[in-house]
Scaffold this motif. Structure first.
Motif, PDB file in Angstrom:
ATOM      1  N   GLU A 269      -2.354 -11.695   9.017  1.00  0.00           N
ATOM      2  CA  GLU A 269      -1.163 -12.425   9.460  1.00  0.00           C
ATOM      3  C   GLU A 269      -1.522 -13.768  10.059  1.00  0.00           C
ATOM      4  O   GLU A 269      -0.812 -14.764   9.873  1.00  0.00           O
ATOM      5  N   GLN A 270      -2.633 -13.815  10.772  1.00  0.00           N
ATOM      6  CA  GLN A 270      -2.997 -15.035  11.489  1.00  0.00           C
ATOM      7  C   GLN A 270      -3.644 -16.084  10.595  1.00  0.00           C
ATOM      8  O   GLN A 270      -3.475 -17.291  10.813  1.00  0.00           O
ATOM      9  N   LEU A 271      -4.385 -15.647   9.581  1.00  0.00           N
ATOM     10  CA  LEU A 271      -5.227 -16.574   8.826  1.00  0.00           C
ATOM     11  C   LEU A 271      -4.622 -17.084   7.527  1.00  0.00           C
ATOM     12  O   LEU A 271      -4.978 -18.179   7.080  1.00  0.00           O
ATOM     13  N   LEU A 272      -3.743 -16.330   6.907  1.00  0.00           N
ATOM     14  CA  LEU A 272      -3.303 -16.700   5.566  1.00  0.00           C
ATOM     15  C   LEU A 272      -1.920 -17.332   5.575  1.00  0.00           C
ATOM     16  O   LEU A 272      -1.028 -16.888   6.306  1.00  0.00           O
ATOM     17  N   PRO A 273      -1.731 -18.346   4.735  1.00  0.00           N
ATOM     18  CA  PRO A 273      -0.395 -18.947   4.608  1.00  0.00           C
ATOM     19  C   PRO A 273       0.522 -18.035   3.815  1.00  0.00           C
ATOM     20  O   PRO A 273       0.063 -17.125   3.099  1.00  0.00           O
ATOM     21  N   HIS A 274       1.809 -18.252   3.931  1.00  0.00           N
ATOM     22  CA  HIS A 274       2.771 -17.458   3.172  1.00  0.00           C
ATOM     23  C   HIS A 274       2.541 -17.657   1.679  1.00  0.00           C
ATOM     24  O   HIS A 274       2.212 -18.744   1.223  1.00  0.00           O
ATOM     25  N   GLY A 275       2.716 -16.644   0.939  1.00  0.00           N
ATOM     26  CA  GLY A 275       2.373 -16.638  -0.483  1.00  0.00           C
ATOM     27  C   GLY A 275       1.061 -15.906  -0.652  1.00  0.00           C
ATOM     28  O   GLY A 275       1.008 -14.853  -1.309  1.00  0.00           O
ATOM     29  N   LEU A 276      -0.008 -16.443  -0.029  1.00  0.00           N
ATOM     30  CA  LEU A 276      -1.276 -15.721  -0.032  1.00  0.00           C
ATOM     31  C   LEU A 276      -1.179 -14.461   0.816  1.00  0.00           C
ATOM     32  O   LEU A 276      -1.780 -13.434   0.488  1.00  0.00           O
ATOM     33  N   LEU A 277      -0.424 -14.544   1.908  1.00  0.00           N
ATOM     34  CA  LEU A 277      -0.186 -13.348   2.713  1.00  0.00           C
ATOM     35  C   LEU A 277       0.485 -12.272   1.870  1.00  0.00           C
ATOM     36  O   LEU A 277       0.093 -11.099   1.897  1.00  0.00           O
ATOM     37  N   GLY A 278       1.481 -12.673   1.094  1.00  0.00           N
ATOM     38  CA  GLY A 278       2.146 -11.727   0.209  1.00  0.00           C
ATOM     39  C   GLY A 278       1.192 -11.145  -0.817  1.00  0.00           C
ATOM     40  O   GLY A 278       1.272  -9.956  -1.149  1.00  0.00           O
ATOM     41  N   LEU A 279       0.256 -11.971  -1.310  1.00  0.00           N
ATOM     42  CA  LEU A 279      -0.711 -11.499  -2.292  1.00  0.00           C
ATOM     43  C   LEU A 279      -1.639 -10.443  -1.692  1.00  0.00           C
ATOM     44  O   LEU A 279      -1.951  -9.428  -2.333  1.00  0.00           O
ATOM     45  N   VAL A 280      -2.089 -10.666  -0.452  1.00  0.00           N
ATOM     46  CA  VAL A 280      -2.961  -9.684   0.195  1.00  0.00           C
ATOM     47  C   VAL A 280      -2.211  -8.388   0.461  1.00  0.00           C
ATOM     48  O   VAL A 280      -2.749  -7.292   0.296  1.00  0.00           O
ATOM     49  N   ILE A 281      -0.949  -8.488   0.856  1.00  0.00           N
ATOM     50  CA  ILE A 281      -0.144  -7.287   1.064  1.00  0.00           C
ATOM     51  C   ILE A 281       0.010  -6.526  -0.251  1.00  0.00           C
ATOM     52  O   ILE A 281      -0.075  -5.296  -0.292  1.00  0.00           O
ATOM     53  N   VAL A 282       0.211  -7.267  -1.336  1.00  0.00           N
ATOM     54  CA  VAL A 282       0.258  -6.639  -2.653  1.00  0.00           C
ATOM     55  C   VAL A 282      -1.063  -5.934  -2.952  1.00  0.00           C
ATOM     56  O   VAL A 282      -1.095  -4.856  -3.551  1.00  0.00           O
ATOM     57  N   GLY A 283      -2.188  -6.555  -2.521  1.00  0.00           N
ATOM     58  CA  GLY A 283      -3.484  -5.912  -2.687  1.00  0.00           C
ATOM     59  C   GLY A 283      -3.562  -4.578  -1.972  1.00  0.00           C
ATOM     60  O   GLY A 283      -4.117  -3.607  -2.485  1.00  0.00           O
ATOM     61  N   PHE A 284      -2.975  -4.513  -0.752  1.00  0.00           N
ATOM     62  CA  PHE A 284      -2.923  -3.237  -0.040  1.00  0.00           C
ATOM     63  C   PHE A 284      -2.183  -2.195  -0.866  1.00  0.00           C
ATOM     64  O   PHE A 284      -2.626  -1.056  -1.011  1.00  0.00           O
ATOM     65  N   PHE A 285      -1.031  -2.605  -1.389  1.00  0.00           N
ATOM     66  CA  PHE A 285      -0.232  -1.684  -2.190  1.00  0.00           C
ATOM     67  C   PHE A 285      -0.991  -1.245  -3.437  1.00  0.00           C
ATOM     68  O   PHE A 285      -0.940  -0.082  -3.834  1.00  0.00           O
ATOM     69  N   SER A 286      -1.673  -2.197  -4.072  1.00  0.00           N
ATOM     70  CA  SER A 286      -2.334  -1.884  -5.337  1.00  0.00           C
ATOM     71  C   SER A 286      -3.386  -0.802  -5.161  1.00  0.00           C
ATOM     72  O   SER A 286      -3.533   0.074  -6.022  1.00  0.00           O
ATOM     73  N   HIS A 287      -4.135  -0.848  -4.045  1.00  0.00           N
ATOM     74  CA  HIS A 287      -5.141   0.178  -3.802  1.00  0.00           C
ATOM     75  C   HIS A 287      -4.500   1.560  -3.720  1.00  0.00           C
ATOM     76  O   HIS A 287      -4.922   2.510  -4.384  1.00  0.00           O
ATOM     77  N   THR A 288      -3.492   1.660  -2.865  1.00  0.00           N
ATOM     78  CA  THR A 288      -2.901   2.966  -2.623  1.00  0.00           C
ATOM     79  C   THR A 288      -2.160   3.497  -3.844  1.00  0.00           C
ATOM     80  O   THR A 288      -2.272   4.672  -4.196  1.00  0.00           O
ATOM     81  N   MET A 289      -1.401   2.633  -4.503  1.00  0.00           N
ATOM     82  CA  MET A 289      -0.651   3.077  -5.666  1.00  0.00           C
ATOM     83  C   MET A 289      -1.589   3.485  -6.798  1.00  0.00           C
ATOM     84  O   MET A 289      -1.281   4.406  -7.564  1.00  0.00           O
ATOM     85  N   ALA A 290      -2.735   2.814  -6.916  1.00  0.00           N
ATOM     86  CA  ALA A 290      -3.709   3.185  -7.945  1.00  0.00           C
ATOM     87  C   ALA A 290      -4.226   4.595  -7.713  1.00  0.00           C
ATOM     88  O   ALA A 290      -4.263   5.429  -8.629  1.00  0.00           O
ATOM     89  N   MET A 291      -4.628   4.875  -6.480  1.00  0.00           N
ATOM     90  CA  MET A 291      -5.178   6.205  -6.195  1.00  0.00           C
ATOM     91  C   MET A 291      -4.108   7.286  -6.282  1.00  0.00           C
ATOM     92  O   MET A 291      -4.321   8.349  -6.874  1.00  0.00           O
ATOM     93  N   CYS A 292      -2.940   7.025  -5.701  1.00  0.00           N
ATOM     94  CA  CYS A 292      -1.904   8.059  -5.650  1.00  0.00           C
ATOM     95  C   CYS A 292      -1.346   8.374  -7.038  1.00  0.00           C
ATOM     96  O   CYS A 292      -1.070   9.531  -7.351  1.00  0.00           O
ATOM     97  N   SER A 293      -1.176   7.361  -7.867  1.00  0.00           N
ATOM     98  CA  SER A 293      -0.665   7.620  -9.218  1.00  0.00           C
ATOM     99  C   SER A 293      -1.676   8.403 -10.042  1.00  0.00           C
ATOM    100  O   SER A 293      -1.317   9.307 -10.805  1.00  0.00           O
ATOM    101  N   SER A 294      -2.963   8.084  -9.886  1.00  0.00           N
ATOM    102  CA  SER A 294      -3.982   8.828 -10.631  1.00  0.00           C
ATOM    103  C   SER A 294      -4.070  10.269 -10.145  1.00  0.00           C
ATOM    104  O   SER A 294      -4.253  11.194 -10.937  1.00  0.00           O
ATOM    105  N   ASP A 295      -3.940  10.462  -8.840  1.00  0.00           N
ATOM    106  CA  ASP A 295      -3.935  11.824  -8.312  1.00  0.00           C
ATOM    107  C   ASP A 295      -2.729  12.609  -8.820  1.00  0.00           C
ATOM    108  O   ASP A 295      -2.832  13.797  -9.145  1.00  0.00           O
TER     109      ASP A 295
END
Length: 523
Positions: free
Chosen positions: A312-338
């Protein structure tokens, strides 16, 4: 988050659903749904294998370990995973692939009915499904925790949003949708990880701290030591042994990636690619976490919110959204495969035992059952996720490390070692006894014994003793009470050889009077 970040997040969800819809055209039967029909390229399988091992727990639980202890988060987590997969690329990947190509099964546990017996298969199937519900529940809770930091929505709302989106694409498109979304998620993760890495380096530079000189800062005292705190040598060795089984098929979803490739050779290449990614890429992801004590003050005692606060402190908006998407991508990848793996186990291994009608499913009925099972599994895991921080489950990292690592061994030992010739003497007695006593050892070590020991049983013993008990009993009982019948030996040979030479290579069972055994080859 502002409107730009939300646009990135909503766009990501839309792309995931679109991939699921597109993948629907490639799914005609349960083989396509669960193993991609054996047509997945090795490189896509390798990336999918790698991505399906991540979740948002890395950015919460392991971020807390990195914040508190430093590089031990890499040494005791991703490094043993990389080494375990590298070993498994020769030991397990080709054999797991032959489960599909030689035995024509769609579930990693389907072969156990012939390798041992129906009771063993059902015991491992039911315990594996229940463990995965808890495991995936922890992943939903982790991503919902991050989402609440950025958006302010409640934990339950975050669980519902991520679970519902995942249910749509993985239910429609099966393993093809999982793998293709994981490819997209890998690209997103690459961009987001590099963005965060660069942002941290620049911020350190603004503070007059060099890339290497940061380790001399008082706030990072001891962070450069590889093994500290509860994560010592015993924990590292135990974790390596656990991950050798878990990431080569013991937790089922990784086994599907090996089964989805066209040949044992391609499965081996897939595993090697995944091992390389596990060795290199986590260093880029972990570096900002190691530096986080210099940049933020965690609000939670375990430091699990440090990475989110830093983002939240370091990234500008847009890139912040991209990193949050990265969080989602990890979890959704594992959970969907499971979800796909557990649907395979229930549809192929459990339902035919429970229902006579299930034994007569045609291609269409089986596919419908697979999709319904996927939705039910996701729903149950989301329900468990709402209880992860309850007294019964404790915190997220406790669930993931202690429950999953501790309980995985008794399930994986009979499944994985049953593929190998040196363990051919171990039959259903060895498998069921090692499974049951491993589960009992987990309960004893983590509860009655843990309560009676001053300070509790160290974490490394909580997770390693159940696996050790299962391993010793599996080997010992196989030696004392060999059950290597011609039929079981034939199964082992079929997953250890290619072509039509398997039946001729079947050795004699232990105690046979001579070396000639007429073994039929079960299909």
């Amino acid at each position: 988050m502002n409107s730009l970040d939300w646009a990135v997040l909503i766009g990501y969800f839309g792309v995931m659903i679109a991939i699921g819809v597109w993948s629907h055209k490639r799914v005609d039967d349960v083989s396509d749904f669960f193993t991609a029909g054996g047509k997945m390229p090795w490189w896509l399988s390798g990336i999918s294998h790698h991505m399906s091992g991540y979740s948002a727990v890395m950015f919460t639980g392991y971020a807390g370990i990195a914040y508190t202890y430093g590089v031990t988060s890499f040494i005791t987590w991703s490094f043993p995973i990389a080494l375990g997969i590298a070993i498994g690329s020769k030991l397990f990947a080709p054999r797991v692939n032959r489960l599909r190509s030689r035995l024509h099964v769609a579930s990693p546990l389907e072969y156990l009915k012939n390798r041992y017996n129906l009771g063993t298969q059902q015991a491992l199937a039911w315990s594996g499904m229940l463990l995965k519900i808890v495991d995936v529940g922890a992943k939903w809770a982790a991503i919902a925790t991050l989402l609440s930091v950025f958006t302010g929505i409640s934990l339950n709302q975050g669980i519902l949003i991520t679970g519902a989106i995942t249910a749509v694409y993985c239910t429609i498109g099966g393993l093809w949708a999982d793998a293709l979304t994981e490819l997209g998620q890998f690209v997103i993760q690459l961009l987001a990880g590099i963005a965060m890495f660069v942002a941290v380096v620049l911020k350190l530079s603004d503070k007059g701290i060099g890339f290497l000189g940061a380790w001399d800062e008082p706030a990072l005292h001891g962070h450069g030591k590889p093994l500290v705190g509860p994560y010592g040598t015993v924990f590292l060795l135990a974790f390596l042994f656990i991950k050798l089984f878990e990431y080569n098929g013991g937790m089922l979803n990784q086994a599907q990636r090996y089964m989805a490739t066209g040949s044992p050779r391609e499965a081996e290449r897939s595993a090697r690619l995944s091992a390389i990614l596990w060795l290199v890429w986590p260093i880029v992801l972990f570096f900002p976490m190691w530096m986080s004590p210099l940049l933020v003050q965690a609000e939670k005692p375990d430091g699990s919110d440090a990475y989110a606060l830093m983002t939240e402190q370091l990234l500008p908006h847009g890139l912040l959204g991209l990193v949050i998407v990265g969080f989602f991508s990890h979890t959704m990848a594992m959970c969907s495969s499971d979800a796909n793996a557990i649907a395979a186990v229930f549809t192929r291994d459990v339902a035919p035992v429970l229902s006579r009608q299930a034994r007569g499913w045609n291609a269409r009925s089986g596919l419908i059952a697979a999709r319904v099972t996927t939705v039910v599994f996701l729903g149950l895991s989301m329900a468990v996720a709402t209880q992860v921080n309850s007294p019964a489950f404790k915190d997220i990292i406790t669930v993931v490390i202690k429950w999953v690592a501790g309980l995985m061994g008794p399930i994986a030992i009979p499944m994985m070692l049953g593929l190998l010739r040196p363990f051919r003497r171990s039959g259903p007695t060895a498998a069921l006894t090692s499974w049951a006593m491993g589960l009992l050892a987990f309960w004893l070590v983590n509860y009655p014994i843990n309560w009676s020991v001053d300070g509790g049983v160290p974490l490394e013993y909580q997770v390693s003793i159940p696996l050790a008990v299962s391993l010793v009993l599996y080997v010992l009982i196989g030696y004392l009470k060999p059950e290597d019948t011609p039929e079981r030996l034939a199964i082992i040979e079929r997953v250890n050889t290619d072509g039509d030479s398997a039946a001729a290579a079947v050795p004699a069972p232990a105690g046979a009077a001579d070396g000639t055994v007429s073994a039929r080859t079960p299909e």
